[in-house]
Design a protein around this motif. Structure first.
Motif, PDB file in Angstrom:
ATOM      1  N   PHE A  91     -21.996  14.020 -30.105  1.00  0.00           N
ATOM      2  CA  PHE A  91     -23.357  14.402 -29.757  1.00  0.00           C
ATOM      3  C   PHE A  91     -24.072  13.342 -28.920  1.00  0.00           C
ATOM      4  O   PHE A  91     -25.093  13.646 -28.285  1.00  0.00           O
ATOM      5  CB  PHE A  91     -24.172  14.667 -31.024  1.00  0.00           C
ATOM      6  CG  PHE A  91     -23.735  15.899 -31.772  1.00  0.00           C
ATOM      7  CD1 PHE A  91     -23.038  16.914 -31.146  1.00  0.00           C
ATOM      8  CD2 PHE A  91     -24.028  16.037 -33.123  1.00  0.00           C
ATOM      9  CE1 PHE A  91     -22.651  18.053 -31.838  1.00  0.00           C
ATOM     10  CE2 PHE A  91     -23.642  17.170 -33.824  1.00  0.00           C
ATOM     11  CZ  PHE A  91     -22.950  18.181 -33.178  1.00  0.00           C
ATOM     12  N   THR A  92     -23.585  12.119 -28.918  1.00  0.00           N
ATOM     13  CA  THR A  92     -24.256  11.046 -28.168  1.00  0.00           C
ATOM     14  C   THR A  92     -23.441  10.660 -26.931  1.00  0.00           C
ATOM     15  O   THR A  92     -23.768  11.060 -25.813  1.00  0.00           O
ATOM     16  CB  THR A  92     -24.474   9.821 -29.074  1.00  0.00           C
ATOM     17  OG1 THR A  92     -23.221   9.424 -29.656  1.00  0.00           O
ATOM     18  CG2 THR A  92     -25.452  10.131 -30.192  1.00  0.00           C
ATOM     19  N   VAL A  93     -22.363   9.928 -27.121  1.00  0.00           N
ATOM     20  CA  VAL A  93     -21.603   9.396 -25.989  1.00  0.00           C
ATOM     21  C   VAL A  93     -20.995  10.511 -25.150  1.00  0.00           C
ATOM     22  O   VAL A  93     -21.193  10.573 -23.922  1.00  0.00           O
ATOM     23  CB  VAL A  93     -20.496   8.435 -26.497  1.00  0.00           C
ATOM     24  CG1 VAL A  93     -19.638   7.957 -25.334  1.00  0.00           C
ATOM     25  CG2 VAL A  93     -21.124   7.255 -27.228  1.00  0.00           C
ATOM     26  N   ILE A  94     -20.234  11.408 -25.769  1.00  0.00           N
ATOM     27  CA  ILE A  94     -19.535  12.450 -25.016  1.00  0.00           C
ATOM     28  C   ILE A  94     -20.525  13.403 -24.359  1.00  0.00           C
ATOM     29  O   ILE A  94     -20.364  13.773 -23.180  1.00  0.00           O
ATOM     30  CB  ILE A  94     -18.554  13.214 -25.927  1.00  0.00           C
ATOM     31  CG1 ILE A  94     -17.497  12.259 -26.494  1.00  0.00           C
ATOM     32  CG2 ILE A  94     -17.891  14.345 -25.167  1.00  0.00           C
ATOM     33  CD1 ILE A  94     -16.661  11.561 -25.442  1.00  0.00           C
ATOM     34  N   ALA A  95     -21.542  13.824 -25.096  1.00  0.00           N
ATOM     35  CA  ALA A  95     -22.542  14.730 -24.517  1.00  0.00           C
ATOM     36  C   ALA A  95     -23.266  14.063 -23.355  1.00  0.00           C
ATOM     37  O   ALA A  95     -23.513  14.701 -22.321  1.00  0.00           O
ATOM     38  CB  ALA A  95     -23.533  15.166 -25.590  1.00  0.00           C
ATOM     39  N   ALA A  96     -23.608  12.787 -23.490  1.00  0.00           N
ATOM     40  CA  ALA A  96     -24.305  12.082 -22.406  1.00  0.00           C
ATOM     41  C   ALA A  96     -23.439  11.981 -21.156  1.00  0.00           C
ATOM     42  O   ALA A  96     -23.905  12.226 -20.035  1.00  0.00           O
ATOM     43  CB  ALA A  96     -24.719  10.690 -22.885  1.00  0.00           C
ATOM     44  N   VAL A  97     -22.170  11.634 -21.330  1.00  0.00           N
ATOM     45  CA  VAL A  97     -21.257  11.544 -20.177  1.00  0.00           C
ATOM     46  C   VAL A  97     -21.075  12.912 -19.537  1.00  0.00           C
ATOM     47  O   VAL A  97     -21.116  13.058 -18.302  1.00  0.00           O
ATOM     48  CB  VAL A  97     -19.895  10.964 -20.619  1.00  0.00           C
ATOM     49  CG1 VAL A  97     -18.872  11.065 -19.480  1.00  0.00           C
ATOM     50  CG2 VAL A  97     -20.043   9.526 -21.056  1.00  0.00           C
ATOM     51  N   GLY A  98     -20.881  13.934 -20.367  1.00  0.00           N
ATOM     52  CA  GLY A  98     -20.679  15.278 -19.844  1.00  0.00           C
ATOM     53  C   GLY A  98     -21.862  15.789 -19.061  1.00  0.00           C
ATOM     54  O   GLY A  98     -21.702  16.425 -18.006  1.00  0.00           O
ATOM     55  N   LEU A  99     -23.063  15.513 -19.539  1.00  0.00           N
ATOM     56  CA  LEU A  99     -24.257  15.939 -18.818  1.00  0.00           C
ATOM     57  C   LEU A  99     -24.463  15.128 -17.545  1.00  0.00           C
ATOM     58  O   LEU A  99     -24.883  15.656 -16.512  1.00  0.00           O
ATOM     59  CB  LEU A  99     -25.484  15.818 -19.722  1.00  0.00           C
ATOM     60  CG  LEU A  99     -25.550  16.810 -20.896  1.00  0.00           C
ATOM     61  CD1 LEU A  99     -26.749  16.488 -21.788  1.00  0.00           C
ATOM     62  CD2 LEU A  99     -25.639  18.244 -20.390  1.00  0.00           C
ATOM     63  N   HIS A 100     -24.139  13.840 -17.616  1.00  0.00           N
ATOM     64  CA  HIS A 100     -24.349  12.961 -16.455  1.00  0.00           C
ATOM     65  C   HIS A 100     -23.462  13.365 -15.284  1.00  0.00           C
ATOM     66  O   HIS A 100     -23.912  13.364 -14.128  1.00  0.00           O
ATOM     67  CB  HIS A 100     -24.084  11.512 -16.843  1.00  0.00           C
ATOM     68  CG  HIS A 100     -24.253  10.554 -15.706  1.00  0.00           C
ATOM     69  ND1 HIS A 100     -25.492  10.242 -15.172  1.00  0.00           N
ATOM     70  CD2 HIS A 100     -23.338   9.836 -14.993  1.00  0.00           C
ATOM     71  CE1 HIS A 100     -25.335   9.378 -14.189  1.00  0.00           C
ATOM     72  NE2 HIS A 100     -24.031   9.116 -14.054  1.00  0.00           N
ATOM     73  N   PRO A 104     -18.184  20.749 -17.156  1.00  0.00           N
ATOM     74  CA  PRO A 104     -18.238  22.039 -17.865  1.00  0.00           C
ATOM     75  C   PRO A 104     -17.510  22.024 -19.202  1.00  0.00           C
ATOM     76  O   PRO A 104     -17.941  22.683 -20.156  1.00  0.00           O
ATOM     77  CB  PRO A 104     -17.563  23.006 -16.879  1.00  0.00           C
ATOM     78  CG  PRO A 104     -17.693  22.357 -15.542  1.00  0.00           C
ATOM     79  CD  PRO A 104     -17.621  20.885 -15.806  1.00  0.00           C
ATOM     80  N   ALA A 105     -16.375  21.309 -19.296  1.00  0.00           N
ATOM     81  CA  ALA A 105     -15.609  21.298 -20.546  1.00  0.00           C
ATOM     82  C   ALA A 105     -16.448  20.767 -21.702  1.00  0.00           C
ATOM     83  O   ALA A 105     -16.383  21.289 -22.822  1.00  0.00           O
ATOM     84  CB  ALA A 105     -14.349  20.458 -20.378  1.00  0.00           C
ATOM     85  N   VAL A 106     -17.235  19.725 -21.443  1.00  0.00           N
ATOM     86  CA  VAL A 106     -18.072  19.147 -22.494  1.00  0.00           C
ATOM     87  C   VAL A 106     -19.259  20.055 -22.798  1.00  0.00           C
ATOM     88  O   VAL A 106     -19.604  20.280 -23.967  1.00  0.00           O
ATOM     89  CB  VAL A 106     -18.547  17.744 -22.090  1.00  0.00           C
ATOM     90  CG1 VAL A 106     -19.585  17.219 -23.080  1.00  0.00           C
ATOM     91  CG2 VAL A 106     -17.369  16.789 -22.010  1.00  0.00           C
ATOM     92  N   LYS A 107     -19.873  20.595 -21.759  1.00  0.00           N
ATOM     93  CA  LYS A 107     -21.033  21.457 -21.983  1.00  0.00           C
ATOM     94  C   LYS A 107     -20.637  22.720 -22.750  1.00  0.00           C
ATOM     95  O   LYS A 107     -21.416  23.210 -23.575  1.00  0.00           O
ATOM     96  CB  LYS A 107     -21.687  21.808 -20.645  1.00  0.00           C
ATOM     97  CG  LYS A 107     -22.350  20.602 -19.983  1.00  0.00           C
ATOM     98  CD  LYS A 107     -23.286  20.982 -18.864  1.00  0.00           C
ATOM     99  CE  LYS A 107     -22.567  21.529 -17.663  1.00  0.00           C
ATOM    100  NZ  LYS A 107     -23.500  21.769 -16.535  1.00  0.00           N
TER     101      LYS A 107
END
Length: 380
Positions: A91-100, A104-107
């Motif tokens: 919810f923090t590191v992976i979500a932040a990288v994915g949004l940055h 699409p895979a993370v979102k």
């Protein structure tokens, strides 16, 4: 208590196969379900249940049910803290990288959390919201919570009624038990998490696999336990089913979907529902493993790196999840995002990291001791 290095090696193999399945590389499909229509997840759950039955039933026999129950609670707490830590990482590191980097895979992986961050965070910690890849440990926790009560009952009354009840629940799961329970929870408890965000595994079906493994492990500690032996006709039948499963899986035109686009027939082999023909395939492989596994293990060199990972299965499993999430965040879920040599280097790096975690956490994931107790079993 004697530690079975063969079981550790098998659990290590299951971890390797799960990692290859979850990492998006060119090997994902060819090595997915390599032994027929059975995945590493079934093997890992069954072996974990076997070890739990072996270890905790011994504690129950020698120290009593209260000590056994406390040992289960300690294990559950450890597993829950691991699940919570990985959720926070997602919810923090992976979500932040994915949004940055607009991945699409993370979102897609955290779509519910991104839409409802407060509810996603709360229900994630409550093990109700289970993003893909993070749905095995919550199921494991649920089984571990039930296990001391089931073991205590079976130690007093035998395993017959336990397995009859478990098989009945599995059968009901094939006809929509999980959806029915979710409908009740949504109606009367107001659970806001969509059904498809509550994990891919049908817990009501997979509990049968867990309690079967628990039964096999626990009965090895029984006062009249005898080696498992199978008649010749059953070995021949199991060999035929297993060989045909491997042949069908790797030569069939539909790959891991045995009946192609026929959804109804594919449910017979469905992984998430633990379909009936999938269980048949698994039982056949299990019979052959029990009969010929010891013979094979005596003739091949000990793969100590697999043993190391299997003996530290919880931290290594968590390490594999972290690695997979990082790869999804930076590369996405394309299996052809890298050349062959890039996939090879990626797998080498991930397996090296998993082995390092196994060595670093050596001794941190061992079963609770049960040998420093009086020789007379405590009453169950």
């Amino acid at each position: 208590m004697k530690r079975y290095w063969e079981i550790d090696a098998l659990r290590g193999l299951m971890l390797v196969l799960m990692t290859v399945t979850h990492l998006p590389t060119r090997l994902t499909d060819p090595l997915g379900q390599p032994f027929g229509f059975v995945s590493a997840a079934e093997g890992f759950v069954l072996l974990s249940a076997f070890v739990a039955g072996l270890v905790y039933s011994r504690i129950g026999y020698l120290r009593g049910v209260d000590s056994m129950r406390q040992a289960f609670w300690r294990r559950v707490l450890k597993v829950y803290l691991c699940q919570a830590a990985i959720l926070l990482f997602l919810f923090t590191v992976i979500a932040a990288v994915g949004l940055h980097i607009d991945q699409p895979a993370v979102k897609n992986l955290v779509s519910y959390y991104l839409a409802e961050p407060r509810e996603g965070f709360l229900f994630g910690l409550l093990l109700i919201y289970e993003p893909a890849l993070l749905d095995i440990l919550p199921m494991y926790i649920f089984f571990m919570l039930l296990s001391p009560w089931v073991l205590a009952f079976a130690m007093r009354h035998g395993w017959t009624w336990v397995m009859v009840a478990s098989a009945t629940v599995w059968a009901a799961a094939q006809f929509g038990l999980s959806e029915w329970v979710y409908g009740l929870a949504e109606r009367y408890l107001g659970v806001p998490v969509p059904f498809h965000e509550m994990g891919a595994f049908n817990t009501y079906a997979w509990q049968f696999l867990w309690f079967a493994g628990l039964c096999i492990g626990a009965t090895r500690n029984g006062p009249e336990a005898r080696p498992l032996r199978f008649p010749a006709w059953l070995l021949v039948l199991a060999a035929g089913i297993a060989l045909y499963g491997v042949y069908w899986r790797h030569t069939g035109i539909n790959g891991q979907a045995p009946f192609g686009g026929d959804v109804e027939l594919n449910l017979l082999f469905d992984k998430w529902q633990l379909g009936p023909l999938r269980l048949v395939n698994l039982v056949a492989l299990g019979i052959l493993a029990v009969r010929f596994g010891p013979w094979l293990m005596r003739r091949i060199p000990r793969l100590r790196w697999l043993e190391a990972m299997g003996s530290a299965s919880l931290p290594v499993f968590c390490a594999h999840l972290v690695a997979v999430l990082l790869v999804l965040a930076f590369y996405g879920d394309s299996q052809t995002a890298r050349p062959w040599w890039g996939d090879g280097l990626l797998l080498l790096a991930v397996f090296s990291g998993m082995y390092f975690v196994a060595r670093f956490t050596r001794g941190a994931d061992v079963p609770p001791p049960a040998d420093d107790v009086p020789s007379e079993p405590a009453p169950a």
